[in-house]
Design an enzyme around this catalytic site. Structure first.
Site, short mmCIF file in Angstrom:
data_model
loop_
_atom_site.label_atom_id
_atom_site.label_comp_id
_atom_site.label_asym_id
_atom_site.label_seq_id
_atom_site.Cartn_x
_atom_site.Cartn_y
_atom_site.Cartn_z
CE LYS A 133 -1.94 2.60 3.19
NZ LYS A 133 -1.94 3.94 2.57
CB CYS A 170 12.27 8.67 9.10
SG CYS A 170 13.07 7.63 7.87
CD GLU A 181 9.78 11.89 12.42
OE1 GLU A 181 8.78 11.23 12.73
OE2 GLU A 181 10.71 11.43 11.73
CD GLU A 192 12.73 3.77 8.65
OE1 GLU A 192 12.57 4.58 9.59
OE2 GLU A 192 12.79 4.11 7.46
#
Lengths: 264, 498, 313
Positions: B201, B309, B406, B275
């Site tokens: 996906k 990331c 983040e 991850e």
């Protein structure tokens, strides 16, 4: 002439010492009053295990291997006592040999698990294994071999451990702790709790400072423990009680990859 | 040298020095890409209409213009895709000779190379990233990833000594929007090499390169059902995660969603790799090669608009060189060219979505409110589209949200340190542990820092480098499992006794 | 092994505390940055700007054993009017020749704003006595050269005799003072590392260089984009720290217009527009000019050109 024996009080093993449960509770197992560890005992054990981590991880692999080998030596010396409290001499022999086998892995791991990586550019790039951190272990049966088989790979990789011993057969775990206490295992590297699984397991699984969780010996609601472990992204392992391989060690290792340019 | 010049001007007046040097627009032609008006789901080797009958619009974030109508796969669609993958696994892929699997993957690598310009343009169009990056980073790396894992397909037993690795089965893979095709490659290449089939996906906002990849799958003549692509938002992902016949989930995305997935899978025995997010420290020592370190800082946080990331979003500068580094950094930031992602001279492109733009805006506002000092270079932004000026915060305390959370945008928080131990302590003082950067000319310090930093990737005197041979993945709440290298095979194989 | 030099007298103080770490260049990152800047796509009017600029900052050069008065005269004429058919084409900045040919160059450039630059100080090797070098400098100055391109003593530099290198530059600078501008050639291809290039750049600047220059053009490896980037960053640091303006001359191996544009982009994005003038930047080249002229005509006409339409001088 009969002589009244001096009985042992079965206590917890935390930070290299043998404290009673802070709760003051015991439970009856194998005909003895065994310490019934509490959530606070888990908390203390994790704190101490975390403190012991950097020192244990920073020890040379050669030294860690020797400490583990020393554990085997101490077990050999207490063979009869261990046999009496476990499945017998055969289980003890196998447990001792397993510790020796893992002791030899300490200074080979990085070579087998790590790598130098040929990246497409002027960079030196290598991957090394490092310990994950504090590992919670729910020891599986048989009470000695199961515990040793799950504990040794965790420890040899440089992690520290908080172990919930077999609820039904906890005595051999404490006997084994006495081997650890005399084997130069730095205090806090291995902590062994006795008590009720339904109390200890969720406390370990939910603790935010436990980095990895070995559920091989989990007998209750594994799904709930895994859900609790998800909160801090624990590495959760469900292995075989009798496994013996470097892949078991690798399950509790992080891999760190380092890049550096190659230039004049 | 004017003082030695004579006064006779031979040069025509028209050749007088102009006041500026504006680079003319250098847009990559988008004609190379054909985007369909709508797309179905890629299941069983062909596109099918979604049983859900739901669609949504995917846009070009730089122009806020619709590009295509995308299927929102529902439960029945996901089920269909998993069935197709299961059938392909059982009947075609897992018992194919490994050397044949390898050749399919080599084919895919070559096809990606051949069509790289087309993919690069599409990636920039749908995702907002500068064409320079999609052309020079995303595409070459995606192709290289397939090429790398192709070679492993028939050599797996050498990767796992004393074991006979077997595939796991059907892998459900969910990828983010920051490197759409590259993340697809990171997921599909090792999975297929190890003999699994996949249902992937793509991210809700960036489905187009994955849908174009289906054409590569077709050209490679991959057996039907080996690769299935289901598009949709988080609901589609949730269906995939909870589908009972998926054997393994691989997820790249936020830590929040990663934890939710882990909770969903609890007790199922399904394999999982995550991850997740990061808040990497990039540490500059006073003996560093400063001009290169500044490049590393810029590349660390402004690469791909900071939608990375492993972005070096926390800059730790040794106090003794703080002023110098900040002066150099600000000067360098003034040369960043923000704008049209398809312009070959663009350094910083469009923010991927309105939602992300709002999130960045809110966090930046929190930084201002908490008392940090903001710097943004003068910058002319296009009128339409989602843009955020490269931003740096100074006077940042470790406790500020901009130093903890983040941001996933072009926003850097600068902190200072005095000693190496302090740098390590502060760098590790986060629940994340994906990556870190170290800049120093002293070899022994590099190694000591690399050892002390709790992060899965440590870049020393460089930053944001990637390679298929290099394992990538996090410590702590940045996830587990590695992608890339020999270690990247492990999540996709079963070893004896498992 | 050479011993560490005592700081030479006159070494500018703002640089002194940084001496121990003058050599902090990461080669891979420097090269990566240079390569990234080289991917700039300069089109249409911005390309014409760059090509025009490339001519205005050019030191049109001939440094051959076979050079003659006739060759130098022809080259000077070309430099003054690079394309007689196009009045919009500017003159080059300077004609660069060997010392004995300075008069022939000046003969043509007189009355124009094209300078004459002379190489000196035992070019290209620099292997001669200081007296000889200074005599040569005085000679070209007396002949009327407006610019002097000296070479550093690489032998001294590589054996650690930095003070000697510095001293020579200072002496040449004294000779030039008020009469000509001094470009100091580092011959980067012989220095081995970017660290050394940075160190030599600072040494030259400290010694009084108006320009620092990459190469003699007599080595297989001369100017490269990372080398000039490294030198530009030194110039930038010196300017930031002291306000002093130093120019850069890239020379050797620059033959194509495309390369020239890459060098100019690098200056533009490292030091800014202020450095894109002949006072602060030069491209030393011999065969570059015709390629630039071809590219200009191509941009104007839309047709790719044939070299036969451009004079070989």
């Amino acid at each position: 002439m009969s002589r009244l024996v001096v009985r042992k009080t079965y206590k917890l093993f935390i930070g290299g010492a043998f404290p009673r449960s802070e709760s003051g509770r015991t439970y009856d197992a194998e005909g003895a009053n065994v310490a019934r560890g509490s959530r606070k005992d888990v908390r203390d054990a994790v704190r101490i295990a975390r403190q012991a981590g950097p020192g244990w991880a920073a020890m040379t692999a050669y030294n860690r291997g020797q400490v583990l080998y020393r554990v085997a030596e101490m077990m050999e010396a207490r063979k009869d006592e261990l046999a009496a409290l476990s499945g017998g001499a055969d289980e003890v022999d196998r447990a001792i040999d397993r510790v020796v086998w893992y002791a030899g892995w300490a200074d080979k791991l990085a070579q087998v698990v790590g790598s130098a990586n040929p990246v497409a550019g002027p960079y030196f790039n290598f991957t090394v294994p490092e310990p994950t951190g504090v590992t919670g272990i729910l020891a599986p049966e048989p009470p000695l071999l199961g515990l040793v088989s799950r504990l040794a790979p965790v420890i040899v990789g440089g992690n520290t451990a908080v172990v919930a011993a077999s609820e039904a057969h906890p005595l051999v775990a404490i006997e084994f702790s006495e081997c650890l206490a005399t084997a130069d295992v730095p205090p806090g590297v291995i902590n062994i709790l006795t008590g009720l699984r339904r109390e200890l397991a969720p406390a370990i699984a939910a603790h935010m400072d436990v980095s990895a969780l070995d559920l091989t010996g989990a007998d209750g609601d594994v799904a709930e423990l895994e859900r609790l472990g998800a909160e801090n992204v624990k590495r959760i392992v469900r292995g075989r009680p009798d496994a013996q391989s470097p892949y078991e060690i690798a399950s509790f290792l992080e891999l760190k990859t380092v890049w550096h340019p190659i230039g004049m | 040298m004017t003082k030695t010049k004579r006064e006779v001007a031979r040069r025509p007046a028209s050749a007088a020095i102009p006041s500026g040097w504006e680079y003319a627009p250098a847009p990559e032609s988008r004609d190379i890409v054909r985007v369909n008006e709508s797309y179905g789901l890629y299941i069983g080797g062909g596109f099918v209409e979604p049983l859900s009958n739901e669609r949504y619009t995917t846009i070009d974030p730089a122009r806020e213009e619709p590009l295509s109508e995308i299927a929102q796969a529902g439960k029945a669609d996901v089920d269909r895709a998993v069935k197709s993958a299961r059938e392909a696994y059982a009947e075609r892929w897992s018992n194919l000779r490994p050397s044949e699997r390898a050749k399919y993957l080599f084919r895919i690598a070559r096809l990606l190379q051949e069509r790289s310009r087309e993919f690069a343009v599409l990636e920039s169009l749908n995702g907002g990233k500068p064409i320079r990056e999609s052309r020079d980073v995303d595409l070459p790396l995606a192709a290289a990833h397939f090429f790398y894992y192709a070679g492993w397909a028939d050599k797996l037993e050498y990767a796992f000594p004393n074991r006979t690795p077997r595939p796991i089965g059907v892998a459900g893979q969910i990828i983010p929007w920051n490197f759409p095709l590259l993340m697809l490659a990171w997921k599909i290449a090792p999975a297929l090499a190890a003999g699994n089939t996949v249902v992937l996906k793509p991210a809700e906002t960036t489905p187009l390169s994955a849908l174009l990849f289906c054409d590569v799958v077709r050209q490679a003549e991959l057996p039907p059902g080996v690769v299935n692509i289901v598009t949709g938002d988080g609901r589609t992902g949730a269906e995939l995660v909870s589908h009972p016949d998926v054997d393994k989930i691989a997820f790249t995305g936020s830590t929040e969603v990663g934890k939710a997935i882990a909770r969903t899978l609890a007790g199922t025995g399904k394999r999982l790799t995550l991850e997740l997010g990061g808040k990497a420290a990039n540490i500059i020592f006073d003996d560093a090669a400063l001009d290169q370190a500044v490049e590393g800082i810029v590349n660390g946080i402004y690469f791909n608009q900071g939608h990375v990331c492993c972005a070096g979003s926390r800059l730790f500068v040794q106090e003794s060189i703080y002023e110098t580094v900040m002066a150099k950094l600000k000067r360098r930031m003034r040369t960043l060219r923000v704008g049209d992602p398809l312009d070959k001279n663009t350094d910083v492109g469009a923010i991927n979505s309105k939602q992300q733009l709002d999130k960045i805006g809110a966090l930046v506002q929190s930084g201002i409110d908490e008392g940090a000092e903001i710097y943004q270079p003068p910058c002319k932004l296009p009128e339409r589209g989602y843009w955020f000026v490269p931003t740096v915060f100074t006077n940042v305390a470790q406790s500020y949200r901009i130093a903890q959370e983040e941001i996933f945008g072009p926003v850097l928080s600068v902190l200072t340190f005095r000693t190496p131990d302090e740098a390590i302590e502060k760098a590790n003082n986060t629940p994340y542990g994906l990556s870190a950067g170290v800049w120093t000319e002293k070899g022994s310090r590099i190694l000591a820092m690399a050892q002390g930093l709790r992060a899965g990737v440590v870049w020393a005197n460089t930053y944001n480098r990637f390679d298929p041979a290099s394992p990538f993945g996090g410590y702590k709440e940045s996830g587990f499992g590695r992608e890339g290298g020999r270690h990247g095979l492990e999540p996709y194989v079963q070893l004896d006794g498992e | 092994m050479a011993t560490a030099p005592v700081l030479p007298g006159g070494f500018e103080l703002p640089l002194e505390p940084r001496l121990p770490r003058l050599g902090s260049i990461d080669a891979v990152a420097l090269e990566a940055r240079a390569a990234a800047l080289a991917t700039r796509s300069i089109k249409r009017e911005s390309k014409l700007f760059a090509l025009d600029l490339a001519i205005r900052v050019m030191d049109l050069t001939t440094l051959e054993g076979a050079d003659t008065p006739g060759k130098v005269s022809a080259l000077a004429s070309k430099g003054i009017h690079p394309d007689p058919s196009d009045p919009h084409i500017p003159s080059v900045a300077a004609i660069c020749v060997y010392p004995n040919l300075v008069p022939y160059a000046l003969e043509r450039t007189r009355g124009t704003d094209v300078n004459v630059a002379a190489v000196a100080t035992a070019f290209p090797s620099g292997q001669s006595s200081l007296d000889v070098k200074l005599a040569e400098v005085r000679e070209v100055l007396d002949a009327g050269a407006q610019e002097v391109d000296m070479v550093i003593d690489r032998g001294a530099f590589l054996s650690g005799r930095y003070a000697q290198v510095y001293d020579e530059i200072v002496r040449v600078k004294e000779a030039c003072a008020g009469r000509a501008h001094l470009k100091v050639i580092l011959e980067t291809g012989e220095l081995g590392t970017y660290d050394n290039i940075r160190r030599a750049s600072l040494l030259a600047i400290a010694g009084g260089a108006d320009f620092i220059k990459t190469s003699t053009g007599k080595l297989p490896s001369s100017a490269t984009l990372p080398v000039t980037l490294c030198m530009l960053e030194v110039i930038r640091d010196v300017h930031e720290e002291t306000g002093r303006v130093v120019g850069l001359k890239a020379a050797g191996g620059i033959r194509q217009a495309k390369q020239a544009v890459q060098y100019l982009v690098q200056v533009h994005e490292t030091l800014g527009l202020a450095w894109l003038t002949p006072d602060r930047y030069r491209l030393g080249a011999s065969s570059l000019l015709n390629d630039v002229l071809m590219q200009i005509r191509k941009e104007r006409t839309g047709r790719y050109q044939n070299p036969d339409y451009f004079t070989v001088d």
